[in-house]
Enzyme design. Structure first.
Site, PDB file in Angstrom:
ATOM      1  N   ASP A 199      30.275  29.227  92.002  1.00  0.00           N
ATOM      2  CA  ASP A 199      30.118  29.939  90.704  1.00  0.00           C
ATOM      3  C   ASP A 199      30.890  30.506  89.652  1.00  0.00           C
ATOM      4  O   ASP A 199      31.271  31.911  90.312  1.00  0.00           O
ATOM      5  CB  ASP A 199      28.633  30.794  90.656  1.00  0.00           C
ATOM      6  CG  ASP A 199      28.092  31.137  89.161  1.00  0.00           C
ATOM      7  OD1 ASP A 199      28.610  31.107  88.352  1.00  0.00           O
ATOM      8  OD2 ASP A 199      26.729  31.065  88.794  1.00  0.00           O
ATOM      9  N   HIS A 200      32.263  30.202  88.726  1.00  0.00           N
ATOM     10  CA  HIS A 200      32.762  31.030  88.721  1.00  0.00           C
ATOM     11  C   HIS A 200      32.231  32.046  88.557  1.00  0.00           C
ATOM     12  O   HIS A 200      33.695  32.852  87.984  1.00  0.00           O
ATOM     13  CB  HIS A 200      33.748  29.919  87.714  1.00  0.00           C
ATOM     14  CG  HIS A 200      33.182  29.939  86.319  1.00  0.00           C
ATOM     15  ND1 HIS A 200      31.817  29.145  85.803  1.00  0.00           N
ATOM     16  CD2 HIS A 200      33.411  31.157  85.030  1.00  0.00           C
ATOM     17  CE1 HIS A 200      31.656  29.708  84.337  1.00  0.00           C
ATOM     18  NE2 HIS A 200      32.704  30.611  84.072  1.00  0.00           N
ATOM     19  N   LYS A 204      35.486  36.543  88.830  1.00  0.00           N
ATOM     20  CA  LYS A 204      35.046  37.626  87.267  1.00  0.00           C
ATOM     21  C   LYS A 204      34.971  38.503  88.165  1.00  0.00           C
ATOM     22  O   LYS A 204      34.552  38.912  89.643  1.00  0.00           O
ATOM     23  CB  LYS A 204      33.948  37.687  87.062  1.00  0.00           C
ATOM     24  CG  LYS A 204      34.162  36.169  85.729  1.00  0.00           C
ATOM     25  CD  LYS A 204      33.361  35.775  84.622  1.00  0.00           C
ATOM     26  CE  LYS A 204      32.606  35.227  83.812  1.00  0.00           C
ATOM     27  NZ  LYS A 204      33.940  34.093  83.349  1.00  0.00           N
ATOM     28  N   ASP A 257      21.295  25.927  82.121  1.00  0.00           N
ATOM     29  CA  ASP A 257      23.048  26.066  81.671  1.00  0.00           C
ATOM     30  C   ASP A 257      23.662  27.052  82.252  1.00  0.00           C
ATOM     31  O   ASP A 257      24.922  27.355  83.342  1.00  0.00           O
ATOM     32  CB  ASP A 257      23.452  25.318  80.149  1.00  0.00           C
ATOM     33  CG  ASP A 257      25.189  25.312  80.149  1.00  0.00           C
ATOM     34  OD1 ASP A 257      26.585  24.541  81.365  1.00  0.00           O
ATOM     35  OD2 ASP A 257      25.819  25.635  79.678  1.00  0.00           O
ATOM     36  N   HIS A 262      24.563  32.062  86.861  1.00  0.00           N
ATOM     37  CA  HIS A 262      25.455  32.674  86.009  1.00  0.00           C
ATOM     38  C   HIS A 262      24.625  33.700  85.869  1.00  0.00           C
ATOM     39  O   HIS A 262      24.953  35.315  86.566  1.00  0.00           O
ATOM     40  CB  HIS A 262      26.575  32.349  85.231  1.00  0.00           C
ATOM     41  CG  HIS A 262      27.030  31.434  84.908  1.00  0.00           C
ATOM     42  ND1 HIS A 262      28.122  30.669  85.851  1.00  0.00           N
ATOM     43  CD2 HIS A 262      27.261  29.860  83.861  1.00  0.00           C
ATOM     44  CE1 HIS A 262      28.501  29.548  85.930  1.00  0.00           C
ATOM     45  NE2 HIS A 262      28.395  29.359  84.777  1.00  0.00           N
TER      46      HIS A 262
HETATM   47  C1  BG6 Z   1      29.789  27.466  82.548  1.00  0.00           C
HETATM   48  C2  BG6 Z   1      28.461  26.459  80.840  1.00  0.00           C
HETATM   49  O1  BG6 Z   1      29.251  27.101  83.357  1.00  0.00           O
HETATM   50  O2  BG6 Z   1      30.534  28.211  81.460  1.00  0.00           O
HETATM   51  C3  BG6 Z   1      29.442  26.541  79.661  1.00  0.00           C
HETATM   52  O3  BG6 Z   1      28.878  25.140  81.343  1.00  0.00           O
HETATM   53  C4  BG6 Z   1      29.875  28.150  79.487  1.00  0.00           C
HETATM   54  O4  BG6 Z   1      28.267  25.833  78.419  1.00  0.00           O
HETATM   55  C5  BG6 Z   1      30.528  28.600  80.568  1.00  0.00           C
HETATM   56  O5  BG6 Z   1      30.639  27.840  77.910  1.00  0.00           O
HETATM   57  C6  BG6 Z   1      30.780  30.359  80.052  1.00  0.00           C
HETATM   58  O6  BG6 Z   1      31.893  30.621  80.745  1.00  0.00           O
HETATM   59  P1  BG6 Z   1      33.382  31.726  80.695  1.00  0.00           P
HETATM   60  O7  BG6 Z   1      33.233  31.937  82.122  1.00  0.00           O
HETATM   61  O8  BG6 Z   1      33.271  31.332  79.523  1.00  0.00           O
HETATM   62  O9  BG6 Z   1      31.769  33.175  80.638  1.00  0.00           O
END
Ligand code: BG6
Length: 510
Positions: A199-200, A204, A257, A262
């Site tokens: 989960d990117h 952060k 999404d 997130h």
């Molecule tokens: C992604 C979603 O996982 O996260 C996107 O699929 C979204 O729709 C993005 O824009 C948001 O990531 P960040 O790091 O820009 O908050």
């Protein structure tokens, strides 16, 4: 009180030890010719190489179906890196030639289909007997077939003390049932400790800092409960629209999404109990527990919105239904706000309000902890609504830091109160180069630390918390779609959700 002046800070263990070089590894990227690889993975690997954290026996094998050669792929990666450095660094000349040369010689391309055994047999010859990480930078429908084939080709066997790990990108499933099915499928080939579900948001720094802030400081934790906290607001506002992802987004929507992954990670970091250690399983046990206690009570606690035409920063933009690959009568939400309850001793009666949306007035991700008011006895003559609420805001992005808001005496002969803010800004205290957020995640996977990755039960707990809202959204009468103009702060119904409880959202545009 804005901006305490930064001075030299001490480093404390956990933070104090220098990370060691990761073990040797063949880093295989399925979808190696794609956008994610160029935009994020290659720059992250380059940054790790700059920091001297990769072993000399590190190499990258990009697997994809496109007609490419090693040379073309390397040239594309080089260009993507130059772009990355130019955009995020201070000047284009920052790209280090020595590091690029080191990396360049370690990149190769393997053309093949993700669904044919032959690709995996050829891959086996490239990978050999050493450690390997298999990164799924591909559409979700390929996760299962790729892992099945890796298993059949014997590429997931960890013989002779080597490791074989798989990194899975999101979306991990489409709902609770499909996430469970995918877990079962992957676990038929791999052991849980070989699976790194990414989960990117956990890459952060500001998200990782939530745990550091809560558990390395004595003064927050005693206040961090229902006795002192009135409610919590979690916001992830974006100015971008669906860009070129209409086809994907139509079947996904803002709820799927952003929320089970997130936003649930942000909620879990904020609300979890202290783990007994920073060991991966200890942390993930606590996250699962809090997510299992999290639920959404009723359809009226969810607001779904969709952006119409409007303007962002003065530039006119089209509505969602006019975006490419989007149905003209689409019912997909691009905004969602919801009220969640956490049924445990720490949080019972403290609502957690979440909101996220595309094409909003600003880009801003933050967590605002709203504390209860002090007893008013001393300030009887001050109207309650004029007392400054005590709010601690954790700024995740683009501002990175923490703000505390409280009341103070306005200088003068009478006692009058004014609201003030005390601010910690990351950039004032720590000098960090441009990063993608994937550096830590890739390094941790190479080094075998799964703390920042999701275990099967974490993923399922995230989906379980939002499943009722997904079910309601199938029924138009239970989940109306509320329009909002691009560039606004979202639908009016989201404001009503909090107003009903006598509360209001933090301003998006402050
Ligand atoms: C992604 C979603 O996982 O996260 C996107 O699929 C979204 O729709 C993005 O824009 C948001 O990531 P960040 O790091 O820009 O908050």
């Amino acid at each position: 009180m804005d901006g305490i002046v930064a001075s030299a800070t001490s480093e404390i263990e956990g933070a104090g030890t220098q990370p060691r070089r990761a073990p040797p590894c063949t880093f295989v990227v399925f979808g190696g010719g794609g956008d994610l690889t160029k935009r994020l993975l290659v720059p992250a690997i380059y940054n790790l190489a700059c920091a001297g954290l990769l072993d000399d026996r590190f190499s990258i094998v990009a697997v994809d179906w496109a007609e490419l050669s090693d040379e073309i792929l390397r040239a594309q990666f080089h260009e993507a890196l130059r772009d990355f450095v130019a955009k995020r660094g201070t000047s284009a000349t920052m790209l280090r030639d020595d590091v690029w040369r080191w990396l360049d010689g370690r990149i190769s391309y393997l053309r093949g289909s993700f669904e044919e055994m032959e690709t995996f047999e050829r891959l086996g010859a490239r990978v050999g007997d050493g450690n390997a990480v298999f990164y799924m930078a591909v559409a979700a429908r390929f996760f299962g077939p790729i892992v099945d084939h890796l298993g059949q080709a014997g590429l997931t066997n960890e013989a002779g003390g080597t490791y074989r790990r798989v990194i899975v990108e999101k979306p991990f499933g489409h709902d609770l049932d499909s996430a469970r099915e995918l877990n079962t499928r992957l676990l038929a080939t791999l052991r849980e400790r070989q699976i790194y579900r990414i989960d990117h948001y956990l890459g952060k720094e500001t998200v990782q800092n939530i745990m550091a802030l809560r558990f390395s400081n004595g003064f927050f934790e005693p206040l961090w409960n229902r006795q002192n906290i009135d409610h919590v607001q979690i916001t992830a506002a974006e100015t971008v629209g669906v860009e070129k992802r209409g086809r994907f987004y139509e079947g996904t929507g803002a709820l799927r999404d952003m929320v089970p992954n997130h936003l649930m990670q942000l909620l879990a970091m904020t609300a979890m109990e202290a783990p007994v250690s920073f060991d991966a399983d200890a942390v993930r046990d606590e996250k699962s527990k809090v997510l299992k206690a999290t639920h959404c009570a009723a359809p009226e606690d969810v607001v779904r919105g969709q952006y119409g035409a409007g303007s962002i920063g003065g530039v006119p933009v089209r509505g969602y239904r006019e975006e490419p690959d989007v149905a003209p009568d689409s019912r997909t939400e691009t905004y969602v706000a919801m009220k969640l309850n956490i049924d445990n001793w720490r949080w019972a009666g403290v609502p957690f309000y979440l909101r996220t949306g595309k094409r909003l007035a600003v880009r801003k991700t933050e967590i605002a902890i709203h504390f209860r008011h002090a007893p008013y006895a001393l300030f009887r003559d001050t109207p309650v609504e004029r007392l400054t609420p005590n709010i601690m805001t954790l700024h995740i992005q683009p501002t990175e830091g923490v703000t505390m808001q409280f009341g103070a005496k306005i200088p003068g002969p009478t006692v009058r109160l004014g609201g003030v803010r005390m601010k910690f800004d990351y950039s004032e205290w720590f000098a960090e180069g441009p990063s993608t957020g994937y550096e830590t995640l890739i390094y941790d996977c190479l080094a075998g630390d799964a703390t920042l990755f999701q275990r099967a039960d974490n993923i399922e707990a995230g989906w379980r918390a939002v499943q009722p809202a997904l079910d309601w959204s199938e029924r138009a009468e239970a989940a109306p779609l509320c329009p909002y103009a691009a560039g606004s702060t979202g639908p009016a119904e989201a404001d009503a959700l909090l107003a009903r409880d006598g509360r209001s959202w933090q301003s998006l545009t402050d």
